[in-house]
Design a protein around this motif. Structure first.
Motif, PDB file in Angstrom:
ATOM      1  N   ARG A   1      65.388  44.220  -9.512  1.00  0.00           N
ATOM      2  CA  ARG A   1      65.212  45.150 -10.721  1.00  0.00           C
ATOM      3  C   ARG A   1      64.123  46.038 -10.830  1.00  0.00           C
ATOM      4  O   ARG A   1      63.029  45.401 -10.743  1.00  0.00           O
ATOM      5  CB  ARG A   1      65.722  44.536 -12.129  1.00  0.00           C
ATOM      6  CG  ARG A   1      66.780  43.966 -12.331  1.00  0.00           C
ATOM      7  CD  ARG A   1      68.100  44.460 -12.457  1.00  0.00           C
ATOM      8  NE  ARG A   1      69.328  43.660 -12.394  1.00  0.00           N
ATOM      9  CZ  ARG A   1      69.854  43.208 -13.361  1.00  0.00           C
ATOM     10  NH1 ARG A   1      69.334  42.998 -14.463  1.00  0.00           N
ATOM     11  NH2 ARG A   1      71.017  42.442 -13.229  1.00  0.00           N
TER      12      ARG A   1
ATOM     13  N   ARG B   1      59.184  52.619  -7.297  1.00  0.00           N
ATOM     14  CA  ARG B   1      59.482  53.663  -5.961  1.00  0.00           C
ATOM     15  C   ARG B   1      58.711  53.848  -4.812  1.00  0.00           C
ATOM     16  O   ARG B   1      59.191  54.048  -3.911  1.00  0.00           O
ATOM     17  CB  ARG B   1      59.867  54.841  -6.885  1.00  0.00           C
ATOM     18  CG  ARG B   1      60.081  56.081  -6.191  1.00  0.00           C
ATOM     19  CD  ARG B   1      61.771  55.952  -5.878  1.00  0.00           C
ATOM     20  NE  ARG B   1      62.090  55.613  -4.364  1.00  0.00           N
ATOM     21  CZ  ARG B   1      63.062  55.496  -3.967  1.00  0.00           C
ATOM     22  NH1 ARG B   1      64.455  55.277  -4.862  1.00  0.00           N
ATOM     23  NH2 ARG B   1      63.529  55.275  -2.674  1.00  0.00           N
TER      24      ARG B   1
ATOM     25  N   LEU C   1      59.308  51.357  -1.968  1.00  0.00           N
ATOM     26  CA  LEU C   1      60.439  51.811  -1.409  1.00  0.00           C
ATOM     27  C   LEU C   1      60.163  52.655  -0.361  1.00  0.00           C
ATOM     28  O   LEU C   1      60.537  53.037   0.751  1.00  0.00           O
ATOM     29  CB  LEU C   1      61.758  52.059  -2.138  1.00  0.00           C
ATOM     30  CG  LEU C   1      62.371  50.678  -2.841  1.00  0.00           C
ATOM     31  CD1 LEU C   1      63.481  51.493  -3.721  1.00  0.00           C
ATOM     32  CD2 LEU C   1      62.720  49.805  -2.256  1.00  0.00           C
TER      33      LEU C   1
ATOM     34  N   LYS D   1      74.936  50.052   2.999  1.00  0.00           N
ATOM     35  CA  LYS D   1      73.506  49.754   2.165  1.00  0.00           C
ATOM     36  C   LYS D   1      72.635  50.491   2.703  1.00  0.00           C
ATOM     37  O   LYS D   1      72.451  50.802   3.986  1.00  0.00           O
ATOM     38  CB  LYS D   1      73.422  48.227   2.006  1.00  0.00           C
ATOM     39  CG  LYS D   1      73.212  47.620   2.967  1.00  0.00           C
ATOM     40  CD  LYS D   1      73.293  46.202   2.971  1.00  0.00           C
ATOM     41  CE  LYS D   1      73.167  45.262   4.259  1.00  0.00           C
ATOM     42  NZ  LYS D   1      72.699  43.776   3.802  1.00  0.00           N
TER      43      LYS D   1
ATOM     44  N   ASP E   1      67.734  45.353  -0.013  1.00  0.00           N
ATOM     45  CA  ASP E   1      68.970  46.047   0.259  1.00  0.00           C
ATOM     46  C   ASP E   1      69.500  46.644  -1.013  1.00  0.00           C
ATOM     47  O   ASP E   1      69.666  46.071  -2.134  1.00  0.00           O
ATOM     48  CB  ASP E   1      70.044  44.905   0.557  1.00  0.00           C
ATOM     49  CG  ASP E   1      69.767  44.508   2.300  1.00  0.00           C
ATOM     50  OD1 ASP E   1      69.060  45.407   3.069  1.00  0.00           O
ATOM     51  OD2 ASP E   1      70.371  43.414   2.450  1.00  0.00           O
ATOM     52  N   VAL E   2      69.577  48.183  -1.031  1.00  0.00           N
ATOM     53  CA  VAL E   2      70.166  48.799  -1.965  1.00  0.00           C
ATOM     54  C   VAL E   2      71.757  49.182  -1.747  1.00  0.00           C
ATOM     55  O   VAL E   2      71.735  50.134  -0.780  1.00  0.00           O
ATOM     56  CB  VAL E   2      69.267  50.059  -2.275  1.00  0.00           C
ATOM     57  CG1 VAL E   2      69.976  50.973  -3.435  1.00  0.00           C
ATOM     58  CG2 VAL E   2      67.841  49.632  -2.400  1.00  0.00           C
TER      59      VAL E   2
ATOM     60  N   HIS F   1      77.423  49.207  -5.809  1.00  0.00           N
ATOM     61  CA  HIS F   1      76.408  49.904  -6.550  1.00  0.00           C
ATOM     62  C   HIS F   1      76.516  49.278  -8.012  1.00  0.00           C
ATOM     63  O   HIS F   1      77.491  49.097  -8.584  1.00  0.00           O
ATOM     64  CB  HIS F   1      76.602  51.418  -6.671  1.00  0.00           C
ATOM     65  CG  HIS F   1      75.420  51.921  -7.322  1.00  0.00           C
ATOM     66  ND1 HIS F   1      74.427  52.391  -6.659  1.00  0.00           N
ATOM     67  CD2 HIS F   1      75.413  52.667  -8.261  1.00  0.00           C
ATOM     68  CE1 HIS F   1      73.614  53.311  -7.431  1.00  0.00           C
ATOM     69  NE2 HIS F   1      74.437  53.401  -8.501  1.00  0.00           N
ATOM     70  N   PRO F   2      75.277  49.180  -8.488  1.00  0.00           N
ATOM     71  CA  PRO F   2      73.926  49.234  -8.335  1.00  0.00           C
ATOM     72  C   PRO F   2      73.102  48.036  -7.906  1.00  0.00           C
ATOM     73  O   PRO F   2      71.829  47.893  -7.993  1.00  0.00           O
ATOM     74  CB  PRO F   2      73.379  49.873  -9.582  1.00  0.00           C
ATOM     75  CG  PRO F   2      73.891  49.109 -10.704  1.00  0.00           C
ATOM     76  CD  PRO F   2      75.341  48.809 -10.113  1.00  0.00           C
TER      77      PRO F   2
ATOM     78  N   VAL G   1      70.880  45.408  -6.020  1.00  0.00           N
ATOM     79  CA  VAL G   1      69.949  45.443  -5.133  1.00  0.00           C
ATOM     80  C   VAL G   1      69.522  43.878  -5.056  1.00  0.00           C
ATOM     81  O   VAL G   1      69.196  43.131  -5.916  1.00  0.00           O
ATOM     82  CB  VAL G   1      68.472  46.071  -5.701  1.00  0.00           C
ATOM     83  CG1 VAL G   1      67.418  46.258  -4.725  1.00  0.00           C
ATOM     84  CG2 VAL G   1      68.947  47.656  -6.095  1.00  0.00           C
TER      85      VAL G   1
END
Length: 214
Positions: free
Chosen positions: A18, A22, A25, A117, A132-133, A139-140, A142
């Motif tokens: 969670r 950003r 990533l 993904k 992995d998103v 979704h959502p 991760v």
């Protein structure tokens, strides 16, 4: 095949993630992955995966695996067929064979249970991780995973890993194609709230990532 002396057996630990930063990533452009399961039962699976290191797909709950595949068909640059056994104590049998990409794209398009993904590869502390998103019905969700060539012990666990799911088969991709996360996300949240996070204790000493704040 692994060159670690363990043959086709691989070692990993997985976590629900969670609030992954950003900027973390952004350090790793995502690899777009579409995979199709022609067998997925009790941890045994036969998986066909195609992936692209250049395609940029924004995934949400409306992302359909076949639509994503069609939109980026010319960008896929790797394909593999993998036979997998059940996860037992952070260890899983995985035998992989690389295939022609164009053949793989057509096979994924034509059948199997599919998942889509974006995968980010990052270096955290002493280990490489993949994040992995998921798109579509998963979704959502991760999931963060650390894989090594031997048992994953004394792991430095980043704070965005809220609970460990290494031995929770619900979070395996071959389970998510049958029961997507969206169907049971509410039940999982209630379970997490009532039982609290869990981190396996049989893999040496779990450690905080240096400089991380929990």
């Amino acid at each position: 095949m692994s060159d670690s002396g363990y043959g086709d057996f691989e070692f990993e630990r997985r976590f629900v993630a969670r609030d992954v930063p950003r900027e973390l990533l952004d350090e790793s452009p995502p690899t777009l992955i579409v995979q199709s399961y022609y067998l997925a039962d009790d941890g045994y699976a036969l998986r066909l995966r195609v992936q692209s290191s250049t395609a940029r797909a924004v995934l949400d709950d409306r992302s359909d695996a076949v639509d994503v595949l069609d939109a980026h068909a010319d960008a896929f640059d790797f394909c593999a067929l993998t036979a997998k056994g059940p996860m037992v104590g952070g260890t899983r049998y995985e035998a992989e064979r690389e295939l022609d990409v164009s053949v793989g794209v057509e096979m994924v398009r034509r059948g199997g249970l599919r998942i889509v993904k974006n995968r980010h590869a990052v270096w955290l502390g002493a280990d490489g991780w993949v994040i992995d998103v998921f798109g579509g019905a998963n979704h959502p969700l991760v999931v963060a995973e650390c894989e090594r060539s031997g048992p994953v012990v004394d792991l430095q666990i980043p704070s965005f890993c809220v609970t460990e799911v290494t031995e929770d088969h619900r979070f395996a991709n071959d389970a998510l194609v049958h029961e997507p996360f969206a169907r049971w996300a509410g039940a999982f949240e209630r379970e997490l709230e009532s039982q609290g996070p869990r981190f396996l204790q049989g893999f040496g000493r779990n450690q905080a990532l240096p400089g991380d704040q929990r």
